[in-house]
Design an enzyme around this catalytic site. Structure first.
Site, PDB file in Angstrom:
ATOM      1  N   GLU A 135     -23.556   6.260  17.247  1.00  0.00           N
ATOM      2  CA  GLU A 135     -23.142   5.150  16.203  1.00  0.00           C
ATOM      3  C   GLU A 135     -23.825   5.097  15.030  1.00  0.00           C
ATOM      4  O   GLU A 135     -25.256   4.773  15.015  1.00  0.00           O
ATOM      5  CB  GLU A 135     -23.154   3.762  16.971  1.00  0.00           C
ATOM      6  CG  GLU A 135     -22.292   3.485  18.063  1.00  0.00           C
ATOM      7  CD  GLU A 135     -20.907   3.249  17.681  1.00  0.00           C
ATOM      8  OE1 GLU A 135     -20.592   3.035  16.628  1.00  0.00           O
ATOM      9  OE2 GLU A 135     -20.285   2.986  18.946  1.00  0.00           O
ATOM     10  N   CYS A 183     -23.954  -3.000  10.898  1.00  0.00           N
ATOM     11  CA  CYS A 183     -23.452  -1.905  10.703  1.00  0.00           C
ATOM     12  C   CYS A 183     -21.803  -1.822  10.350  1.00  0.00           C
ATOM     13  O   CYS A 183     -21.236  -0.754   9.796  1.00  0.00           O
ATOM     14  CB  CYS A 183     -23.519  -0.949  12.152  1.00  0.00           C
ATOM     15  SG  CYS A 183     -23.149  -2.009  13.307  1.00  0.00           S
TER      16      CYS A 183
HETATM   17  P1  NAP Z   1     -33.020   4.798  12.149  1.00  0.00           P
HETATM   18  O1  NAP Z   1     -34.200   5.237  11.110  1.00  0.00           O
HETATM   19  O2  NAP Z   1     -32.005   6.077  12.070  1.00  0.00           O
HETATM   20  O3  NAP Z   1     -33.418   4.488  13.604  1.00  0.00           O
HETATM   21  C1  NAP Z   1     -32.802   4.443  14.685  1.00  0.00           C
HETATM   22  C2  NAP Z   1     -33.559   4.542  15.989  1.00  0.00           C
HETATM   23  O4  NAP Z   1     -33.676   5.843  16.019  1.00  0.00           O
HETATM   24  C3  NAP Z   1     -34.728   3.482  15.763  1.00  0.00           C
HETATM   25  O5  NAP Z   1     -34.927   3.249  17.181  1.00  0.00           O
HETATM   26  C4  NAP Z   1     -35.612   4.786  15.630  1.00  0.00           C
HETATM   27  O6  NAP Z   1     -37.108   4.397  16.143  1.00  0.00           O
HETATM   28  C5  NAP Z   1     -35.171   6.034  16.384  1.00  0.00           C
HETATM   29  N1  NAP Z   1     -35.691   7.135  15.948  1.00  0.00           N
HETATM   30  C6  NAP Z   1     -35.915   7.795  14.793  1.00  0.00           C
HETATM   31  N2  NAP Z   1     -36.336   8.911  14.521  1.00  0.00           N
HETATM   32  C7  NAP Z   1     -36.222   9.214  15.750  1.00  0.00           C
HETATM   33  C8  NAP Z   1     -36.731  10.414  16.407  1.00  0.00           C
HETATM   34  N3  NAP Z   1     -36.900  11.524  15.855  1.00  0.00           N
HETATM   35  N4  NAP Z   1     -36.744  10.426  17.929  1.00  0.00           N
HETATM   36  C9  NAP Z   1     -36.188   9.209  18.573  1.00  0.00           C
HETATM   37  N5  NAP Z   1     -36.124   8.076  17.972  1.00  0.00           N
HETATM   38  C10 NAP Z   1     -35.911   8.180  16.589  1.00  0.00           C
HETATM   39  O7  NAP Z   1     -31.971   3.768  11.910  1.00  0.00           O
HETATM   40  P2  NAP Z   1     -32.617   2.064  11.798  1.00  0.00           P
HETATM   41  O8  NAP Z   1     -33.334   2.198  10.212  1.00  0.00           O
HETATM   42  O9  NAP Z   1     -33.405   1.696  12.505  1.00  0.00           O
HETATM   43  O10 NAP Z   1     -31.283   1.434  11.457  1.00  0.00           O
HETATM   44  C11 NAP Z   1     -30.493   1.146  10.276  1.00  0.00           C
HETATM   45  C12 NAP Z   1     -29.287   2.098  10.235  1.00  0.00           C
HETATM   46  O11 NAP Z   1     -28.479   2.077  11.449  1.00  0.00           O
HETATM   47  C13 NAP Z   1     -28.414   1.966   9.386  1.00  0.00           C
HETATM   48  O12 NAP Z   1     -27.742   2.750   8.439  1.00  0.00           O
HETATM   49  C14 NAP Z   1     -27.096   1.411  10.053  1.00  0.00           C
HETATM   50  O13 NAP Z   1     -25.907   1.391   9.318  1.00  0.00           O
HETATM   51  C15 NAP Z   1     -27.167   1.935  11.232  1.00  0.00           C
HETATM   52  N6  NAP Z   1     -26.532   1.060  12.490  1.00  0.00           N
HETATM   53  C16 NAP Z   1     -25.600   1.557  13.009  1.00  0.00           C
HETATM   54  C17 NAP Z   1     -24.926   0.915  13.856  1.00  0.00           C
HETATM   55  C18 NAP Z   1     -23.457   1.188  14.701  1.00  0.00           C
HETATM   56  O14 NAP Z   1     -23.296   0.787  15.432  1.00  0.00           O
HETATM   57  N7  NAP Z   1     -22.825   2.170  13.817  1.00  0.00           N
HETATM   58  C19 NAP Z   1     -25.606  -0.219  14.438  1.00  0.00           C
HETATM   59  C20 NAP Z   1     -26.644  -0.721  13.611  1.00  0.00           C
HETATM   60  C21 NAP Z   1     -27.198   0.038  12.592  1.00  0.00           C
HETATM   61  P3  NAP Z   1     -38.177   3.746  15.066  1.00  0.00           P
HETATM   62  O15 NAP Z   1     -37.542   2.475  14.775  1.00  0.00           O
HETATM   63  O16 NAP Z   1     -39.454   3.726  15.915  1.00  0.00           O
HETATM   64  O17 NAP Z   1     -38.204   4.427  13.789  1.00  0.00           O
END
Ligand code: NAP
Length: 685
Positions: A258, A297
């Site tokens: 997602e 999101c």
């Molecule tokens: P993100 O930077 O992609 O992080 C998402 C998750 O992945 C976090 O728990 C992050 O951990 C983890 N992560 C990052 N790099 C990783 C790696 N190499 N290995 C394992 N885990 C890793 O996104 P975010 O900043 O948390 O969230 C914002 C984004 O999410 C926005 O773009 C939003 O649109 C999207 N979003 C989408 C939905 C949906 O349902 N489609 C819902 C909510 C949010 P850390 O926090 O420790 O870096």
């Protein structure tokens, strides 16, 4: 060294972590409020514990008892919700924002509890029927079963909904019977940690069913195998990176993604500024921009309006946004809180600058913007920002760039086809809203939008009072979208549970399929006993217990009496001439008479454990019954569900579905259906 506490992971039944690592700051004033822990997690141990202990404790339960457990967990969280509201405050969320996260999360547990109780069987085998006859003589059948996968569900979540984000995945995976390891977004992981502590303290969680990772996942993904599942919520770029983890590809580990999504709302051409729908549109866009400071999101990133309404919408929307008080949510009158962290604030600032290369600013970006509340000058606040793109067909811009904050871009479209084409430029979104009062517009536009969206929300004055809104995913409806939105499906009723079950085709004789599916398959061995099945307690019944009734010859008097009793004088039953010209060539009995007569044949009239007949499923009148035909019924216990129900009088009971076959003198099937009953359990002294 700051005194801020260190969060702990919950691994293999132990809370671990005491040495501070990354500082997590309050979104409101920038102070460090928690730390992640520095200790490395042993993921080999964590996975082994889930596979051994988690699996064992979940398999000691079944779909029904896990559904009850979800309901109790939901109740427990609600009873302790205030502690969660308190801790959520640091994330910059208003009470209304946290309501979505906390009570929305508990609500998702309740929703899955009731869907599970209604739609899943007892035991741990879900039969995806009906069984299909494969051989000509009815001795070889095929069907599908779903069983819990033998592995671990790893959930990697975004920071924006630290509780709901965990529970919306936990609910279906728990119901399915899989243990999980949850890794929340670090920025708000203190909220998730608090929720997991509550769940653990409730004493309701089966051991090993839920583990929590604070910080990074290390080599976790490299250790998964083909029985495991990964779900990811976050940015498209992280999703793209993680889904190609070689170990996941090599072992065909399902990856449900997602990702960020450039959702839109479309104001249809039929809506004028004088219509109620115009105000609804403005309100919906403003709400989606400001709830959770736009960190949803599903938020509306693109506001599509007819070219001749651009100015009117821009004016009204900016006036509304200007009235939104931004600041510390504990201050009276504040409607929008902060972004979750300074990193997010910097990110939104950057992405707005990028968006401004193809658009102009209508509101926001004021140099004198000052959030309300003491200390907020150091917080991660961002002013609601509305942009206008004068060239919506241009490459880049709002069709490609997500500002994960209170930001939306207005674009004018020429006609509905152009609007649909612009919506599709998001390359796949979670949701779009169409605001229209014209059913013809809805009928034309929605199917075209559907190809690119996981959900389409149609809003007009009629639905507005009850609408759950553009941005709210609901447990019973699909949440997930194609393309850029990740191609996954997190929610969607029992379909979400099936992500954690393995579907397997099973072939064999009807008797074998009955034994495997615990659901009687016609043609399988039946068990006829002296005791009428309606006189048996729930505990004494099993699928295949059956009764073949005596016979009854249908007479003209039956048809006349039934016609008079019901008032149904349809020509097929009463008009000799018309009936002769019909496809049957003769008068036939009412189908509902056959149904009633069959009940008369199989019902045991005296008092007994069958408490109620509450419905009937899959009814088909297969062949006509004419005057002089002789019918009989076979009643067979088909499916039994123990939901742990107790009546108001304190009597324990279960659900029994009975297969009914009504046949004629030539053994041809004339009617076929399931009847649904409540049956008493044997009284315990
Ligand atoms: P993100 O930077 O992609 O992080 C998402 C998750 O992945 C976090 O728990 C992050 O951990 C983890 N992560 C990052 N790099 C990783 C790696 N190499 N290995 C394992 N885990 C890793 O996104 P975010 O900043 O948390 O969230 C914002 C984004 O999410 C926005 O773009 C939003 O649109 C999207 N979003 C989408 C939905 C949906 O349902 N489609 C819902 C909510 C949010 P850390 O926090 O420790 O870096």
């Amino acid at each position: 060294m700051s005194q801020a506490p260190t969060l702990q992971s919950f691994i293999a039944g132990q809370w671990i972590g005491s040495e501070a690592a990354q500082g997590l700051t309050s979104a409101l004033n920038g102070e460090v409020v928690y730390h992640t822990h520095a200790e490395q997690i042993d993921f080999e141990e964590s996975l082994a514990f889930a596979r051994r202990q988690g699996n064992q404790s979940l398999m000691a339960m079944d779909f029904q008892s896990r559904a009850s457990c979800l309901r109790n967990l939901g109740k427990y969280l609600l009873e302790h919700k205030e502690s969660l509201y308190e801790i959520s405050h640091h994330s910059g969320a208003t009470r209304a924002d946290s309501w979505i996260d906390i009570e929305g999360g508990a609500g998702t547990l309740f929703a899955y509890a009731s869907m599970g109780r209604r739609e899943l069987p007892s035991g741990n085998v879900l039969h995806e029927g009906d069984a299909m006859q494969l051989g000509p003589k009815g001795k070889f059948y095929g069907s599908h079963i779903l069983v819990p996968r033998n592995g671990v569900a790893v959930h990697i979540n975004a920071f924006n909904f630290p509780i709901w984000g965990m529970l919306e995945k936990f609910a279906p995976n728990f119901l399915a019977g899989m243990p999980c390891i949850v890794k929340p977004g670090s920025a708000t992981s203190y909220v998730t940690e608090a929720a997991v502590r509550l769940m653990q303290n409730s004493g309701l969680l089966p051991e090993g069913s839920l583990q929590l990772v604070i910080g990074r996942t290390g080599d976790l993904l490299d250790r998964l195998n083909g029985q495991d599942v990964v779900t990811f919520t976050g940015s498209a770029s992280t999703a793209a990176k993680l889904r190609v983890t070689p170990n996941l590809i090599n072992n065909s580990v399902p990856f449900n993604g997602e990702a960020d999504s450039l959702n839109c709302a479309i104001l249809a051409p039929d809506v004028t500024p004088d219509d109620a729908e115009f105000d609804l549109f403005v309100k919906e866009v403003a709400r989606e921009m400001t709830v959770k400071a736009g960190q949803k999101c599903t938020a509306i990133r693109r506001t599509l309006v007819p070219e001749n309404r651009v100015d009117a919408v821009a004016e009204k929307l900016s006036a509304r946004l200007a009235k939104t008080t931004v600041g510390d949510p504990s201050v009276e009158g504040v409607r929008m809180g902060a972004l979750a962290s300074h990193t997010q604030q910097a990110d939104v600032r950057d992405t707005v600058e990028q968006l401004l290369q193809t658009s102009e600013r209508i509101c926001g970006g004021n140099a004198d913007f000052a959030p309300t509340g003491a200390g907020t000058e150091n917080g991660a606040f961002f002013e609601p920002t509305l942009l206008l793109s004068r060239d919506p067909d241009a490459e880049g811009g709002a069709h490609d760039i997500e500002a994960f904050g209170p930001v939306s871009t207005v674009m004018g479209y020429r006609d509905v086809d152009h609007a649909v084409a612009l919506a599709a430029r998001g390359k796949g979104s979670l949701v779009s809203s169409l605001i229209t009062n014209d059913p013809e517009v809805a009928g034309k536009v929605v199917p075209a939008l559907a190809a690119w969206h996981g959900r389409v929300h149609i809003l007009n004055e009629e639905s507005s009072k009850e609408s759950t809104g553009h941005g709210s995913p609901l447990p019973m409806l699909k949440h997930g979208g194609p393309g850029r939105a990740g191609g996954g499906e997190e929610l969607g009723g029992i379909r979400a549970v099936k992500h954690y079950l393995q579907r397997t085709a099973v072939q064999g004789s009807p008797t074998m399929l009955t034994a495997v599916t615990r659901e009687y398959v016609r043609g399988g061995a039946v068990n006829e006993t002296e005791v009428h099945p309606f006189r048996r307690y729930f505990d004494d019944l099993k699928p295949g217990d059956s009764l073949l009734t005596h016979r009854r010859t249908v007479t003209e008097a039956d048809i006349v009496n039934f016609g008079c009793l019901s008032g149904d004088h349809f020509y097929m039953h009463f008009d000799e001439i018309a009936a002769k010209d019909s496809q049957f060539g003769k008068r036939i009995a009412h189908g509902y008479f056959v149904l009633s007569a069959a009940a008369g044949l199989f019902v045991y009239p005296g008092e007994g454990p069958v408490l109620a007949n509450y419905g009937l499923d899959t009814l088909r009148f297969v062949n006509p019954v004419g005057i002089g035909d002789t019918i009989r019924a076979r009643l067979t216990c088909k499916r039994m569900i123990d939901q742990g129900k107790v009546s108001e009088k304190g009597e324990a009971q279960g659900v029994v579905a009975w297969d009914v076959e009504v046949t004629n003198q030539n053994d041809e099937l004339v009617a076929s259906y399931d009847i649904l009953t409540l049956v008493l359990k044997r009284p315990q002294d």
